[in-house]
Design a protein around this motif. Structure first.
Motif, PDB file in Angstrom:
ATOM      1  N   GLY A 262     -23.458 -33.445  -4.899  1.00  0.00           N
ATOM      2  CA  GLY A 262     -24.056 -34.754  -4.706  1.00  0.00           C
ATOM      3  C   GLY A 262     -23.104 -35.684  -3.976  1.00  0.00           C
ATOM      4  O   GLY A 262     -22.372 -35.278  -3.071  1.00  0.00           O
ATOM      5  N   GLU A 263     -23.069 -36.949  -4.396  1.00  0.00           N
ATOM      6  CA  GLU A 263     -22.250 -37.955  -3.716  1.00  0.00           C
ATOM      7  C   GLU A 263     -20.765 -37.628  -3.775  1.00  0.00           C
ATOM      8  O   GLU A 263     -19.995 -38.011  -2.894  1.00  0.00           O
ATOM      9  N   MET A 264     -20.342 -36.892  -4.813  1.00  0.00           N
ATOM     10  CA  MET A 264     -18.931 -36.531  -4.936  1.00  0.00           C
ATOM     11  C   MET A 264     -18.473 -35.634  -3.788  1.00  0.00           C
ATOM     12  O   MET A 264     -17.273 -35.481  -3.547  1.00  0.00           O
ATOM     13  N   SER A 265     -19.406 -35.033  -3.047  1.00  0.00           N
ATOM     14  CA  SER A 265     -19.047 -34.184  -1.915  1.00  0.00           C
ATOM     15  C   SER A 265     -18.295 -34.960  -0.838  1.00  0.00           C
ATOM     16  O   SER A 265     -17.623 -34.356   0.010  1.00  0.00           O
ATOM     17  N   THR A 266     -18.394 -36.298  -0.847  1.00  0.00           N
ATOM     18  CA  THR A 266     -17.649 -37.100   0.137  1.00  0.00           C
ATOM     19  C   THR A 266     -16.143 -36.878   0.011  1.00  0.00           C
ATOM     20  O   THR A 266     -15.411 -37.028   0.997  1.00  0.00           O
ATOM     21  N   LEU A 267     -15.668 -36.517  -1.185  1.00  0.00           N
ATOM     22  CA  LEU A 267     -14.245 -36.252  -1.367  1.00  0.00           C
ATOM     23  C   LEU A 267     -13.793 -35.078  -0.514  1.00  0.00           C
ATOM     24  O   LEU A 267     -12.627 -34.991  -0.127  1.00  0.00           O
ATOM     25  N   LEU A 268     -14.709 -34.127  -0.241  1.00  0.00           N
ATOM     26  CA  LEU A 268     -14.377 -32.930   0.515  1.00  0.00           C
ATOM     27  C   LEU A 268     -14.826 -32.989   1.965  1.00  0.00           C
ATOM     28  O   LEU A 268     -14.162 -32.454   2.846  1.00  0.00           O
ATOM     29  N   LEU A 269     -15.962 -33.631   2.205  1.00  0.00           N
ATOM     30  CA  LEU A 269     -16.582 -33.578   3.528  1.00  0.00           C
ATOM     31  C   LEU A 269     -16.197 -34.731   4.435  1.00  0.00           C
ATOM     32  O   LEU A 269     -16.428 -34.667   5.637  1.00  0.00           O
ATOM     33  N   GLN A 270     -15.657 -35.791   3.863  1.00  0.00           N
ATOM     34  CA  GLN A 270     -15.258 -36.934   4.667  1.00  0.00           C
ATOM     35  C   GLN A 270     -13.817 -37.310   4.320  1.00  0.00           C
ATOM     36  O   GLN A 270     -13.306 -36.952   3.266  1.00  0.00           O
ATOM     37  N   GLY A 271     -13.180 -38.007   5.201  1.00  0.00           N
ATOM     38  CA  GLY A 271     -11.792 -38.370   4.953  1.00  0.00           C
ATOM     39  C   GLY A 271     -11.378 -39.519   5.841  1.00  0.00           C
ATOM     40  O   GLY A 271     -12.194 -40.177   6.471  1.00  0.00           O
ATOM     41  N   GLN A 272     -10.070 -39.749   5.899  1.00  0.00           N
ATOM     42  CA  GLN A 272      -9.525 -40.828   6.703  1.00  0.00           C
ATOM     43  C   GLN A 272      -8.073 -40.516   7.057  1.00  0.00           C
ATOM     44  O   GLN A 272      -7.359 -39.881   6.281  1.00  0.00           O
TER      45      GLN A 272
END
Length: 300
Positions: A262-272
């Motif tokens: 779910g939304e926690m996938s942003t930790l793996l799929l997006q970054g900076q």
């Protein structure tokens, strides 16, 4: 120094306590369950965050406070209840630290408060430094913004305040062991398209930056706690594969991760891409500025 630490029994807190105690500092670990931890010559466990507990009654005059408390971001799927708990755990702990400062006869010189690079939001093209003052617009940016706003109120009591924006911490606990599992099973590869930036830091440099912030009176405000050489996910994966002598070939597709996490996938799929400009300008020298020596130290 006499230092109180919240979150002192967690991953970072355990390393910090061990290091500071070895240097002869007197440490006071604020915890909900002090009875579970035996005191030592340098380390005292003090009850905190439970009704009726008044930690200031069991503390001497402090030189510093380090606030590391907060629910783990990747402990479970981000439901609305989980997100509320992630936010509230950080706000409650920081408000309690402010109450502690307010109630002490002698305020500490410095508060080092944990934060995260999530403040900046995500991007594949921008470089973020402490000069970036506009936060992102996602959940983690909201959490870190409110977290830091609370912590900065310590300055109203004359306390120098540092907000260390942690990147992905590499150590024997945390994210790295989970990242290494697929490689050990010969199934490692890029996450999503692998282009997302990973602003990482070795656990020893996290401890180093906390100590640096405690002792350097020029350190204040937000400081990026990241190594000066971020890596894209695919590059980090290749480095893990090289250190473990395993293949890097099987990608984890974005749709599947989004479905599972779910939304926690942003930790793996997006970054900076976060650069530690302030730490370098203040003179901090990273023990592990490059990824492969960092991984070799941990994984081997």
């Amino acid at each position: 120094m006499r230092i109180a630490i919240t979150g002192g029994t967690g991953f970072v807190g355990t390393h910090l306590t061990r290091q500071l105690a070895s240097e002869g500092h007197d440490l006071y670990i604020l915890t909900r369950s002090p009875e579970k931890h035996p005191n030592t010559e340098r380390v005292t466990y003090v009850g905190w965050l439970k009704e009726g507990m008044k930690p200031e009654r069991n503390l001497p005059e402090l030189d510093a406070i380090v606030n590391l408390a907060g629910e783990n971001l990747n402990s479970s799927r981000w439901t609305e209840e989980t997100k509320k708990s992630i936010m509230n755990s950080r706000i409650e702990a920081t408000e309690s630290v402010l109450d502690l400062i307010k109630n002490m006869d002698q305020t500490p010189e410095v508060l080092v408060n944990a934060s995260a690079v999530g403040f900046y939001g995500t991007s594949k093209t921008e470089t973020f430094t402490e000069n970036t003052t506009t936060p992102g617009n996602d959940f983690l940016a909201k959490v870190t913004t409110e977290w830091e706003e609370r912590a900065q109120k310590a300055e109203l009591y004359g306390v120098r305040t540092v907000c260390l924006r942690f990147g992905v911490i590499l150590g024997e606990e945390g994210a790295l062991p989970k990242m290494a599992i697929p490689y050990k099973m010969y199934a490692g590869g890029p996450v999503g398209n692998g282009e997302q930036w990973m602003s990482w830091i070795h656990i020893r440099d996290i401890i180093g930056l906390i100590e640096f912030s405690l002792k350097n009176d020029k350190a204040s405000g937000p400081i990026n706690a990241t190594a000066p050489n971020p890596k894209r996910n695919k590059e980090l994966g290749k480095s893990i594969a090289k250190v473990l002598n395993k293949p890097h070939w099987l990608p984890a597709p974005s749709p599947a991760l989004k479905l599972v996490l779910g939304e926690m996938s942003t930790l793996l799929l997006q970054g900076q891409y976060v650069y530690p400009q302030k730490a370098l300008e203040l003179g901090y020298q990273f023990e592990y500025p490059e990824i492969e020596p960092a991984l070799q130290d941990i994984l081997r």
